[in-house]
Design a protein around this motif. Sequence first.
Motif: not given
Lengths: 185, 289
Positions: B3, B6-7, B10, B13-14, B17-18, B20-23, B29
């Motif tokens: 457990x 996995x956290x 995850x 991954x988050x 994504x932050x 990639x999307x914001x910085x 990309x």
Amino acid sequence: MRFLAYFIFAYIALGAQVGLSGYVRLGGAPPNLVLLAVLFVALHAPRDIALLAGFGLGLMQDLLTQQTLGLFALSYGMVAAMVAAVAPVVNKDHPVTHVALALLGSIICAMVIFAHGIIHPPGVVRHVEGAPRLSAMRISPRVLVYMVGYTTVLAPILLAPLSRMRGVFGFQAPRRRVSHSYSSR
Amino acid sequence: MSYLKFNHVFTGLMLLSILSAFVLNPDITNPARAQVQNLFAPIALPTRALAGWVHDKVKGRAEIDYATGSAKVARSDDEIRRENSNLRQMVSQLYSQIEDLKHVDEERSKLGDRRMLCTPFSVFGPDSGVRESLNLQGSSFQNIREKMPVLYANGIVGQISRAGAAGASVRLITDAGFTVSASFRTYRTNDAGQTEFTPIVLPQTVMEGAGNGTMVSRLLNLAEVKKGGLKVGDYVVVDDADWPKGAQGSVLGRVTSIAPRRDAPMLAEVRAEPLGDLMQLREVMVMNK
């Protein structure tokens, strides 16, 4: 969970989103069918798989949009985490659950897109020689509001038949601790 | 996987994504995305074809009258006869001009006709989010490159925003933030009674995509706009030095409203819309030659 079924489901959801969104826009906003797919998986799958599945669906949607890579992955990861947290305590087949979760999920997505638009607007501030400065061009919040409303309205219509098909996906119920009380003896 | 592990995964991954999307700059990309986006074409194409068929059956396929920019409507016999006689006169005048034009055409043929500069590509679907773009069934192997103009029968669609081994995307002229330098034109009848597509005397402006199928110009002086005689229904055409010669003068859309800017009332907010719904196009022409 049967991963082949998941990938086929994700593929169809993405294909439907891309194929339909040109024709079914409302106020310039398409319904977010992939978000509904995320809700379905997150409601029924075990927590860990739900989080990964939501993130994966977002990543796949990111491939087909002008938004920067990772925006939908982040949004759906957050939505999946929220849904997976409340899934054990809600009636998974009730339309009110579908509407409430779709509304919350859409709002989360809209907020992430809006926040991204504030930080990195699609059209940057421009200075044209001899003319006043042009402010940044952003995605209209009205479009996001339409997207939230549209997706929420579609949620009970699409999630109800999907709930009946959950056997196809082989979702396993999470293991629960057995409490030994006197009444159970 | 435990457990705790996995956290960690995850959360990682988050965070990615932050990042990639914001910085990260999208230029980093975007190339990766263009390599795989056509994977969804096999399901998106038939879905889109079915949706288009249903749309045509229910709402009918809109035929745009290029001269009016609106859906075609039935006209009276008298009107058609009048137009017919005018056209006959024009044909006789044009016939004499053809000889002169042949000479000019010889020079122009070195540049080639606009159509000769383009390759048609099928559209397998529009943007999956709230932005305005089209995903093409084409790739960099078919000589699609970034910034190439994309056209359709009624003018400009947009520009290639990314192209890779398995996919290409067109950013529409109406997508929020899209910019192109433009000027205005209108149909006017000259002293000889001929209709000409003449420029309106106004400074070059910047048309910006405003989303929801619209473009806006926010730079023009309101007094100049009134003096120049710009009105609703006039045309907006490409007048951008960064665009290839073949795309210059192509129609972006028609003016739909002229109003003072709320934040600067001395300036005009000129809104324009393309001559059709760009998100519903099924084939576009990429100017790649």
